[in-house]
Design an enzyme around this catalytic site. Structure first.
Site, PDB file in Angstrom:
ATOM      1  NE  ARG A 154      38.491  54.623  33.909  1.00 41.84           N
ATOM      2  CZ  ARG A 154      39.349  53.740  33.395  1.00 41.84           C
ATOM      3  NH1 ARG A 154      39.800  53.894  32.158  1.00 41.84           N
ATOM      4  NH2 ARG A 154      39.737  52.699  34.111  1.00 41.84           N
ATOM      5  N   GLY A 167      20.195  61.178  40.975  1.00 42.71           N
ATOM      6  CA  GLY A 167      18.788  61.425  41.263  1.00 42.71           C
ATOM      7  C   GLY A 167      18.494  62.858  41.645  1.00 42.71           C
ATOM      8  CE1 TYR A 217      26.631  49.990  40.692  1.00 41.98           C
ATOM      9  CE2 TYR A 217      27.909  50.452  38.712  1.00 41.98           C
ATOM     10  CZ  TYR A 217      26.906  50.800  39.594  1.00 41.98           C
ATOM     11  OH  TYR A 217      26.176  51.940  39.381  1.00 41.98           O
ATOM     12  CG  HIS A 263      33.088  57.006  41.369  1.00 44.77           C
ATOM     13  ND1 HIS A 263      31.794  57.194  41.808  1.00 44.77           N
ATOM     14  CD2 HIS A 263      33.131  55.747  40.869  1.00 44.77           C
ATOM     15  CE1 HIS A 263      31.088  56.092  41.588  1.00 44.77           C
ATOM     16  NE2 HIS A 263      31.874  55.202  41.021  1.00 44.77           N
ATOM     17  CB  SER A 285      27.529  51.997  35.360  1.00 45.52           C
ATOM     18  OG  SER A 285      28.932  52.190  35.333  1.00 45.52           O
ATOM     19  N   GLY A 318      20.655  61.136  45.769  1.00 46.20           N
ATOM     20  CA  GLY A 318      21.988  60.785  45.318  1.00 46.20           C
ATOM     21  C   GLY A 318      22.482  61.738  44.249  1.00 46.20           C
ATOM     22  CE  LYS A 326      23.507  50.200  38.358  1.00 47.50           C
ATOM     23  NZ  LYS A 326      22.192  50.775  38.740  1.00 47.50           N
ATOM     24  CG  LEU A 371      27.324  60.059  35.935  1.00 47.81           C
ATOM     25  CD1 LEU A 371      26.044  59.592  36.610  1.00 47.81           C
ATOM     26  CD2 LEU A 371      27.009  60.979  34.757  1.00 47.81           C
ATOM     27  CG  ASP A 404      46.843  51.669  35.685  1.00 43.04           C
ATOM     28  OD1 ASP A 404      46.915  52.587  36.528  1.00 43.04           O
ATOM     29  OD2 ASP A 404      47.760  51.385  34.904  1.00 43.04           O
TER      30      ASP A 404
END
Length: 326
Positions: A222, A29, A149, A192, A120, A26, A153, A179, A282
């Site tokens: 962001r 990773g 999600y 994303h 995250s 990924g 986490k 990321l 948003d």
């Protein structure tokens, strides 16, 4: 609790130690794998999802029993953008809970004493005070578009803390900001924001499209961390951090989605108009991490956003024919 630097004679990590990188193909990773190889580690192990379904508890335990890693880096997760998270919350919650539970339980069963769990920044409240400190965790409501999600986490952080408390393991967790980089998911709907912009703006350039629609008002801010910086931080933390408290990994600066879209447009050469679709969500108004704890330990990011986007775009160009088939 304040950060604690490791003084154990087991660290820095033995370059011949067997390290299992979950999710090694990924985005995160694969970058961590490259970093470990470049740093002289000689016994890295990993398995593709086709070879090892991390949701299959029995198979995960069998794999750990066979490989018996000494260090584990959990970079495996089901991930996606706003649309994917909002559309498939049950899948994101269930899959991620199963993945991290199986990995950590199996790691403990074979005596793994050093583990890094990657989470995250979406774990933090939607309206957390900016920049977001680690202490903001569980102090307010989550962003509804990715709360499933985020809950998974958060559960992973608690699992790390629980294993430390119950078994004395030197396990840690880190929360990266948004990321990007080589190996990212450029799917036109489920990726994303940054890789999505790269793909759509490049395709618009190729098709001579007069405009590209950008979701929302463009005002949310962001922060973006190149995945190679994350990989460097991951190794740094494994060798320099030992605390039950999670720690932020980011760059400490942000920009608006509109500014990001304009930067990507300049990078790919799109000269048309960017149109904001005000009917689309948003998400969180701002998500900037306070990275002072990591900085005080001695690590800071080094890849400039403009340079990082340029190199990511080049990677996309080199691979886009394959990616278009997805």
């Amino acid at each position: 609790m304040d950060p604690v630097s490791i003084s154990s004679p087991e660290f820095p990590l033995d370059r011949s130690a067997r390290i299992y990188v979950a999710g090694h193909r990924g985005l995160s990773g694969s970058a961590i794998w490259r970093r470990l190889e470049a740093s002289g580690f000689t016994d890295l192990v990993g398995a593709s999802s086709a070879d090892l379904d991390l949701r299959d508890r029995a198979r995960v335990f069998e794999y750990f029993e066979e490989k018996r890693p000494e260090v584990v880096i959990d970079a495996a997760a089901r991930v996606g953008g706003i649309l994917a998270n909002d559309t498939y919350p049950a899948d994101f919650l269930s899959d991620n809970l199963q993945i991290q539970l199986n990995i950590m339980d199996a790691a403990n069963s074979v005596g793994v004493d050093r583990l890094l769990f990657l989470g995250s920044s979406c774990i933090y409240p939607k309206f957390a005070l900016q920049p977001i400190r680690e202490s903001s965790l569980l102090t307010g409501e989550l962003e509804s578009t990715n709360d499933a999600y985020a809950i998974a986490k958060i559960a992973g952080i608690m699992q790390v803390q629980s294993y430390r408390r119950q078994y004395g393991r030197h396990w840690i967790s880190a929360m990266p900001t948004n990321l990007y980089g080589p190996g990212d998911n450029f799917h036109p709907r489920n990726s994303h924001v940054l890789p999505s912009l790269i793909r759509r703006l490049d395709e618009a350039r190729r098709d001579d499209a007069p405009e590209v629609v950008v979701w929302g008002t463009g005002t949310p801010r962001r922060e973006f961390l190149h995945v190679d910086d994350l990989a460097a931080a991951a190794l740094f933390l494994l060798e320099n951090y030992d605390s039950p408290d999670t720690i932020n990994v980011g760059v400490g600066t942000d920009l608006s989605i509109r500014q990001l879209a304009e930067l990507v447009a300049r990078t790919v050469g799109f000269t048309g108009i960017l149109v904001q679709d005000l009917t689309k969500p948003d998400g969180t108004p701002q998500k900037l991490l306070d990275v002072s704890r990591l900085s005080e330990l001695g690590w800071n990011s080094s890849i400039d956003l403009a340079d990082g986007i340029a190199s990511t775009f080049q990677w996309y160009l080199d691979n886009h024919e394959h990616l278009r088939a997805k």
